[in-house]
Design a protein around this motif. Structure first.
Motif, PDB file in Angstrom:
ATOM      1  N   ASP A 160       7.991   2.140  11.648  1.00 16.51           N
ATOM      2  CA  ASP A 160       7.087   0.783  11.709  1.00 16.51           C
ATOM      3  C   ASP A 160       7.332   0.180  13.175  1.00 16.51           C
ATOM      4  N   VAL A 162       6.399  -2.617  13.902  1.00 15.00           N
ATOM      5  CA  VAL A 162       6.614  -4.020  14.170  1.00 15.00           C
ATOM      6  C   VAL A 162       8.128  -4.374  13.904  1.00 15.00           C
ATOM      7  N   ARG A 163       8.904  -3.844  12.832  1.00 18.44           N
ATOM      8  CA  ARG A 163      10.113  -4.241  12.551  1.00 18.44           C
ATOM      9  C   ARG A 163      11.104  -2.825  12.528  1.00 18.44           C
ATOM     10  N   GLN A 186       0.939  -7.418   7.262  1.00 17.24           N
ATOM     11  CA  GLN A 186       1.990  -6.427   7.959  1.00 17.24           C
ATOM     12  C   GLN A 186       1.548  -6.177   9.651  1.00 17.24           C
ATOM     13  N   GLY A 217       5.137  -6.170   9.652  1.00 17.53           N
ATOM     14  CA  GLY A 217       5.125  -4.647   9.721  1.00 17.53           C
ATOM     15  C   GLY A 217       4.875  -4.513   8.170  1.00 17.53           C
TER      16      GLY A 217
END
Length: 611
Positions: free
Chosen positions: A240, A242-243, A368, A372
């Motif tokens: 992912d 983002v995270r 998200q 994420g």
């Protein structure tokens, strides 16, 4: 002078190029179309001011073909092709395929097994320490230690076996430009370690990212199947942008380091990529050989989106493109459609407007983008998430605009349609317009199986969802006065599928009148959760045991049950029914699958294991 990128010394001379910045070695024939990864990456580099030459399908018997464009100023890029080279060459029963749609004239055998590794080794032999960057589907899915179906063992990261300096995973446009800019400022390739969406080898434990998560090492995953399943689970959890955290896997005294995934391109960036000056066909050198067949399916198709939150366990697309969906703007897509109408071979039909999943146009939920994708939760499985945004209105509007364009007779949708997502939409407009305007006689969908037990391991919705969709589709077509059918894609021998499940699927085919001409056996390719199940017998999502049909005979029986009407499958079906305790399906009743043996001719199926 044609506008393709240079492929020979003569081309370099005509362009006044003394030394290329990059030489791109590819396993496919050279097709300059945005459906081909090498076309996008090479045009993106060109757009950013770098010169790129193409070496397509070089002979790997010597170094000669790898030297035809000379030593590049910045480095070699290696990609084995749009399709995994092992899948491209071998069937699931490990037979050699006779054709290769990505080669001139569809001729097979134009690339080696494990092409990325072979190409990189030849480049090293020819040029020594020149920087080598690998990418594409083969590299992306083999970035860590992985189970290799064809040799039936765990292989090392492709970074180690290839001897490459950097691995780009995912789609790669942003990463390749960042790498090029650093190389262009004379940063040694050995020091390029911080780019998102890339991997490298680190020899010093003290230089590992401070927040990295350690995977079980190569020795562990190659000797202990539970460790392999744990490694798979972690890889998926951190996939992912983002995270996601950096990941590290020890191999002897070296560390394979993966930076977090690169963020997906924005709509504006996607628009720019698809607006680049592609020739949209194969290089003219292939004309005498009959062209490159793979162009036929995509020449008049439009990619509208990337990414997929469908989460099918047998598909590695999540591991490559990611779960966050991004889409091109209407203007960009309409501009491409208008461009298609001006091509000399255009007959008025756009063959597809879609992507990994045609009816996904936006991220599955707003959260998200900030947090994420969920770590241990899927958007559609086992049922749609309460936060899922289900809306086809933008896609409908886009298709309506395309239908109105001059010179366009019909716009087809041939990419996969997620029927569970469609059924979650309270507005039924999309299925109505799809049936009325965008298919011709039949709609292909992928329920994959009808046993809820098997669907659970596939990450697919329960069978009742497909049944409701089928009924709705039938009703709409009756209202439209159209005789249009559903063609279900089905898979045999997926992990979790017992003979009883296969018999259940055969009964469904009997009751619905479906007679599939083609059936896909589960193919354990690197990078998927289902392949982990196949190799380990463990579901990495839950770390519980799962039944796996592995013997050649059982896989043949499961496949035969799906085509039980074929006389050549009689013996296999007979044996399967007896083994499953379903001899009630052998007889003269309308519910029976086959008749008793009697005077029926006996076929001797090939049960010899290949490979």
């Amino acid at each position: 002078m044609n506008k393709f990128l240079p492929i020979s010394k003569k081309d370099l001379d005509l362009r006044g190029i003394k030394r290329l910045d990059f030489v791109y070695v590819i396993g496919d024939a050279y097709v300059d179309h945005p459906s081909f990864g090498h076309a996008i990456i090479s045009r993106v580099l060109e757009h950013n001011g770098y010169t790129v030459g193409i070496i397509s399908q070089p002979s790997w018997k010597s170094c000669d073909d790898f030297k035809i464009l000379g030593k590049p100023r910045l480095g070699f890029i290696v990609m084995s092709g749009n399709i995994d080279p092992m899948v491209n060459r071998y069937t699931v029963s490990k037979k050699v395929r006779n054709t290769d749609l990505y080669s001139p004239g569809g001729k097979g055998g134009m690339r080696p097994d494990r092409a990325t590794i072979v190409y990189c080794n030849k480049i090293r032999e020819a040029f020594g320490s020149v920087p080598i960057i690998i990418g594409g589907i083969e590299a992306s899915l083999r970035r860590f230690a992985h189970y290799d179906y064809w040799s039936n063992k765990v292989r090392r990261s492709i970074l180690i076996d290839s001897g490459a300096d950097l691995l780009i995973f995912g789609m790669g446009e942003r990463q390749i430009v960042e790498v090029a800019e650093l190389l262009d400022t004379e940063v040694p390739v050995s020091e390029i370690k911080g780019i998102l969406g890339t991997m490298y080898i680190e020899n010093d434990k003290n230089n590992l990212p401070y927040d990295a998560i350690s995977l079980p090492g190569f020795d562990m995953v190659s000797n202990d199947k539970k460790s392999y399943a744990i490694a798979t689970k972690i890889q998926y959890e951190e996939q992912d942008a983002v995270r996601g955290k950096p990941l590290v896997q020890l191999d002897n005294d070296r560390y394979i380091v993966q930076n977090p995934p690169a963020a997906p391109l924005s709509t504006e960036e996607l628009d720019d990529v698809y607006a680049l000056p592609y020739m949209r066909t194969y290089h003219p050198i292939y004309k005498k050989q009959g062209g490159v067949p793979a162009i036929n399916e995509v020449e008049f198709s439009i990619t509208s989106c990337r990414g997929c939150f469908g989460g099918c366990n047998f598909c590695a697309l999540t591991f490559h493109q990611g779960r966050t969906v991004t889409a091109r703007s209407h203007k960009s897509i309409i501009n491409e459609a208008e461009l298609l109408t001006e091509l000399k071979n255009f007959k008025g039909y756009i063959h597809d407007v879609g992507g990994p999943t045609a009816n996904f146009r936006f991220p599955s939920c707003e959260e998200q983008l900030q947090r994420g994708v969920c770590k241990n939760k899927q958007c559609l499985f086992p049922q749609p998430c309460k936060n899922l945004v289900v809306d086809h209105s933008d896609y409908i509007e886009l298709l309506r605009k395309l239908r109105k364009l001059p010179k366009i007779k019909k716009v087809f949708i041939r990419s996969g349609i997620r029927f569970d997502y469609l059924m979650a939409d309270k507005n039924g407009s999309f299925l109505y317009e799809l049936s009325k305007y965008h298919i011709s006689g039949q709609l292909k969908v992928a329920p994959e199986h009808i046993s809820d037990n098997v669907l659970k391991y596939m990450g697919k919705p329960k069978h009742e969802v497909f049944e409701k969709f089928s009924a709705k589709y039938k009703k709409i077509n009756e209202e439209l006065g159209k005789e249009q059918f559903l063609v279900p894609y089905l898979m045999s021998s997926h992990p979790g599928s017992t003979l009883k499940d296969a018999v259940k699927l055969a009964e469904y085919l009997r009751d619905t009148g479906h007679n599939p001409e083609q059936v896909q056996d589960f193919y354990p390719t690197p990078g998927s959760i289902s392949t982990c199940m196949y190799y380990t017998g463990i579901d990495p999502r839950t770390m519980t045991e799962v039944y796996v049909p592995k013997t050649y005979e059982e896989k043949q029986m499961q496949r035969a049950l799906l085509q039980y009407r074929n006389p050549k499958n009689y013996n296999l079906v007979l044996k399967a029914l007896k083994k499953a305790g379903r001899e009630d399906l052998i007889g003269f009743d309308s519910k029976c699958l086959i008749k008793p043996l009697g005077n029926k001719k006996i076929y001797k199926p090939d049960t010899k294991r290949r490979g």
